[in-house]
Design an enzyme around this catalytic site. Structure first.
Site, PDB file in Angstrom:
ATOM      1  CD  GLU A  63      -2.826  -1.117  -0.012  1.00 41.94           C
ATOM      2  OE1 GLU A  63      -3.111  -0.013  -0.510  1.00 41.94           O
ATOM      3  OE2 GLU A  63      -3.234  -2.194  -0.469  1.00 41.94           O
ATOM      4  CB  CYS A  90      -1.473   6.911   2.167  1.00 43.43           C
ATOM      5  SG  CYS A  90      -2.753   6.258   3.235  1.00 43.43           S
TER       6      CYS A  90
HETATM    7  P1  NAP Z   1       9.094   3.775   3.936  1.00 47.24           P
HETATM    8  O1  NAP Z   1      10.249   4.665   4.097  1.00 47.24           O
HETATM    9  O2  NAP Z   1       8.930   3.099   2.622  1.00 47.24           O
HETATM   10  O3  NAP Z   1       9.214   2.685   5.113  1.00 47.24           O
HETATM   11  C1  NAP Z   1       8.309   1.593   5.279  1.00 47.24           C
HETATM   12  C2  NAP Z   1       9.081   0.360   5.751  1.00 47.24           C
HETATM   13  O4  NAP Z   1       9.813  -0.202   4.658  1.00 47.24           O
HETATM   14  C3  NAP Z   1      10.114   0.616   6.839  1.00 47.24           C
HETATM   15  O5  NAP Z   1      10.143  -0.507   7.693  1.00 47.24           O
HETATM   16  C4  NAP Z   1      11.401   0.746   6.061  1.00 47.24           C
HETATM   17  O6  NAP Z   1      12.550   0.419   6.810  1.00 47.24           O
HETATM   18  C5  NAP Z   1      11.191  -0.298   4.981  1.00 47.24           C
HETATM   19  N1  NAP Z   1      11.946  -0.026   3.755  1.00 47.24           N
HETATM   20  C6  NAP Z   1      11.833   1.096   2.985  1.00 47.24           C
HETATM   21  N2  NAP Z   1      12.647   0.982   1.912  1.00 47.24           N
HETATM   22  C7  NAP Z   1      13.271  -0.225   2.005  1.00 47.24           C
HETATM   23  C8  NAP Z   1      14.227  -0.916   1.204  1.00 47.24           C
HETATM   24  N3  NAP Z   1      14.698  -0.378   0.083  1.00 47.24           N
HETATM   25  N4  NAP Z   1      14.658  -2.132   1.609  1.00 47.24           N
HETATM   26  C9  NAP Z   1      14.192  -2.686   2.746  1.00 47.24           C
HETATM   27  N5  NAP Z   1      13.283  -2.063   3.560  1.00 47.24           N
HETATM   28  C10 NAP Z   1      12.832  -0.860   3.198  1.00 47.24           C
HETATM   29  O7  NAP Z   1       7.716   4.533   4.191  1.00 47.24           O
HETATM   30  P2  NAP Z   1       7.364   5.550   5.390  1.00 47.24           P
HETATM   31  O8  NAP Z   1       8.140   6.801   5.269  1.00 47.24           O
HETATM   32  O9  NAP Z   1       7.395   4.822   6.669  1.00 47.24           O
HETATM   33  O10 NAP Z   1       5.835   5.903   5.126  1.00 47.24           O
HETATM   34  C11 NAP Z   1       5.408   7.016   4.375  1.00 47.24           C
HETATM   35  C12 NAP Z   1       4.862   6.550   3.037  1.00 47.24           C
HETATM   36  O11 NAP Z   1       3.869   5.553   3.258  1.00 47.24           O
HETATM   37  C13 NAP Z   1       4.154   7.638   2.243  1.00 47.24           C
HETATM   38  O12 NAP Z   1       4.523   7.533   0.892  1.00 47.24           O
HETATM   39  C14 NAP Z   1       2.676   7.322   2.415  1.00 47.24           C
HETATM   40  O13 NAP Z   1       1.844   7.779   1.375  1.00 47.24           O
HETATM   41  C15 NAP Z   1       2.719   5.831   2.490  1.00 47.24           C
HETATM   42  N6  NAP Z   1       1.563   5.287   3.200  1.00 47.24           N
HETATM   43  C16 NAP Z   1       0.676   4.542   2.508  1.00 47.24           C
HETATM   44  C17 NAP Z   1      -0.446   4.058   3.132  1.00 47.24           C
HETATM   45  C18 NAP Z   1      -1.447   3.248   2.380  1.00 47.24           C
HETATM   46  O14 NAP Z   1      -2.257   2.597   3.012  1.00 47.24           O
HETATM   47  N7  NAP Z   1      -1.437   3.251   1.071  1.00 47.24           N
HETATM   48  C19 NAP Z   1      -0.659   4.310   4.502  1.00 47.24           C
HETATM   49  C20 NAP Z   1       0.285   5.056   5.185  1.00 47.24           C
HETATM   50  C21 NAP Z   1       1.396   5.527   4.512  1.00 47.24           C
HETATM   51  P3  NAP Z   1      13.297   1.464   7.796  1.00 47.24           P
HETATM   52  O15 NAP Z   1      12.640   1.290   9.113  1.00 47.24           O
HETATM   53  O16 NAP Z   1      14.698   0.996   7.763  1.00 47.24           O
HETATM   54  O17 NAP Z   1      13.121   2.835   7.222  1.00 47.24           O
END
Ligand code: NAP
Length: 501
Positions: free
Chosen positions: A263, A300
């Site tokens: 998501e 999001c």
């Molecule tokens: P994120 O930076 O992608 O992090 C999410 C998780 O993925 C974290 O545990 C992160 O680890 C891990 N991760 C990210 N990139 C990775 C990689 N290349 N390799 C391995 N693990 C990786 O997202 P965020 O900043 O927490 O959240 C914000 C985003 O989420 C926004 O874009 C928002 O729109 C979206 N969002 C979507 C929804 C939905 O339901 N569609 C809901 C809420 C938020 P680390 O802990 O090491 O950073």
């Protein structure tokens, strides 16, 4: 009493410390050290989850419902401590964290009652037709069965409802699947206290402890090892497009590819149709400003773009939006990295040809105030990057010249979590032209509202075509989300005692 994190991983009922640690970076309050996760810990957790599946996957619906309700109770019992550490780590206000806790426990309880009702199993039965010519028909029964251990990644902006005991974990546990959570490094203490609550529920209900593990992050190889682990059968991920796409590709490249339910982000466009703009444009503008800045725009479902017909009504709408945004105080962003990305997104938008800055603002360190930009339909269509999410309180008004250009913009959209129509009766013709297009673009279409605020219910769809999600057939919110962690199995001519509950 203040919660003092010990910084360990929870692996199948055991709190385990690792040699290397990372230090949390809370918005306020004390920082703490947390053990960095390792691929070895991932392996131990996945083995325990597989072991647990042979009991948990065959547990009764009543046993699983009791377990989900017990998790909700244990979270509520730690409510004040969860709010305290959650607000420190994320900078989100107390009211928001309390509301999110209610949503999280409400979700667990809703899923408990949903599985007890049993409809989610979609049971089907074609009775045997032994005398059918030319061939007899066998007795066929179909049921949805749990798929085995599931990996879960939460997002920084929902430290409760989309994290350790959030929607993905609740859905997998409801389905009968053990869960291994990769903790979010932006809220490791919140993750730890929630894991403590789940562990207490495990002890209370006598569930196999391998049913839940939390491995703190700190290094990206934990997430990589988790999605590649041969015992993991699916991944529930909430987060950024970049992170989600990297992990999705790893799932697809496995010798046995597995579903990745990512998501991701969205710009959630709103179409302000002419009659609504004329009758109540300023009121819609101030409502938009409130939705756009809720939680510092870190949703999001944040409606980042409004498409409106050029002219005096668009001027009035822009004026009202600007005035409302000017009254918004600076808000704390979730992490330094997210504040940085917000500034980069703002620079990307402001540097695009054909963009006018309507409201200039600031984003110093982790404090953000809103920005508002305006552009033409033609400039929007010429710059694909304007359709990418800027995670934060940034709005873009796209002024189109006519009906056809509005329809062309709708056609140019990428996949969205939501699309919104602001319309009055006289707008029905244009709305009818837009609807077939929007239905192909979004998981949820709204009329005369704002998309922030996602009801947890039976009919909710929180997903959409890529890049809103990686699997347009699924939702991550609502009872239908349980279906992601089930697969249909047909039982042909099996005696009743061999067919699962
Ligand atoms: P994120 O930076 O992608 O992090 C999410 C998780 O993925 C974290 O545990 C992160 O680890 C891990 N991760 C990210 N990139 C990775 C990689 N290349 N390799 C391995 N693990 C990786 O997202 P965020 O900043 O927490 O959240 C914000 C985003 O989420 C926004 O874009 C928002 O729109 C979206 N969002 C979507 C929804 C939905 O339901 N569609 C809901 C809420 C938020 P680390 O802990 O090491 O950073």
């Amino acid at each position: 009493m203040t919660f003092e994190p010990h910084g360990k991983h929870l692996i199948a009922g055991n709190w385990i410390a690792a040699d290397a640690t990372f230090t949390s970076e809370p918005a306020h309050g004390p920082s703490h050290d947390y053990s960095i996760g390792t691929p070895d810990l991932v392996d131990t957790a996945c083995e325990a989850a597989e072991d647990a599946f042979w009991a948990y996957g065959y547990s009764t619906r009543q046993e699983r419902a009791d377990f989900l309700n017990a998790i909700a109770d244990e979270i509520e019992a730690r409510g004040a401590q969860i709010t305290e550490i959650g607000t420190q780590e994320t900078g989100l206000p107390v009211g928001r964290l309390e509301g999110e806790r209610g949503r999280t426990t409400g979700q667990l309880r809703l899923f408990a009652s949903h599985i007890l009702a049993g409809d989610y199993l979609d049971l089907r039965h074609d009775e045997a037709l032994p005398d059918r010519a030319p061939l007899p028909r066998p007795d066929l029964k179909m049921a949805q069965r749990p798929i085995g251990p599931v990996a879960v990644f939460g997002a920084s902006n929902f430290p409760l409802a989309f994290s350790t005991a959030g929607g993905d974990t609740a859905a997998a546990l409801a389905a009968g699947c053990p869960v291994v959570v990769k903790g979010h490094s932006a809220h490791p203490g919140t993750g730890e206290i929630i894991a403590e609550a789940i562990n207490a529920a495990i002890a209370r209900c006598g569930v196999h402890p391998g049913v839940f593990s939390l491995i703190q992050g700190g290094k990206r190889d934990v997430g990589t090892a988790l999605v590649q682990h041969p015992l993991i059968n699916a991944v529930g991920f909430t987060g950024s497009l970049g992170g989600g796409r990297a992990l999705f590709d790893l799932c697809a490249q496995r010798p046995n590819p597995i579903p990745f339910f990512g998501e991701l982000g969205s710009v959630n466009p709103m179409f302000l149709l002419p009659s609504a703009a004329a009758n109540r444009g300023p009121a819609i503008g101030s409502g938009w400003a409130a939705s756009l800045t809720m939680g510092a725009g870190q949703f999001c479902t944040n409606p980042g773009i409004t498409i409106v017909m050029d002219g005096p009504d668009a001027d009035e709408f822009t004026k009202a939006t600007t005035e409302a945004l000017q009254g918004v105080d600076p808000q704390t962003m979730l992490t330094d990295g997210i504040a940085d990305a917000y500034r980069q997104g703002r620079d990307r938008v402001s540097g695009t040809t054909g963009i006018t800055e309507v409201l200039t603002s600031t984003c110093d360190m982790r404090n953000a105030t809103p920005y508002l930009f305006s552009t033409t339909g033609q400039a929007w269509l010429a710059n694909e990057a304007l359709g990418e999410e800027v995670f934060g309180p940034l709005g873009l008004i796209v002024r189109v010249k006519d009906h056809d250009e509005m329809v062309t913009i709708a056609r140019s959209l990428k996949g969205q979590l939501t699309c919104t129509l602001h319309m009055d009766g006289a707008d029905t013709g244009l709305a009818k032209d837009l609807m077939p297009i929007l239905e192909r673009k979004a998981g949820r279409i709204l009329a005369n509202g704002f998309p922030t605020g996602v009801e947890v219910s039976d009919s909710m769809v929180h997903g959409g075509p890529y890049p809103a999600s990686t699997n347009f057939g699924a939702t991550s919110v609502g009872t239908l989300s349980i279906r992601r962690f089930l697969r249909p199995v047909c039982f042909q001519n099996l005696p009743d005692e061999l067919v699962p509950e």
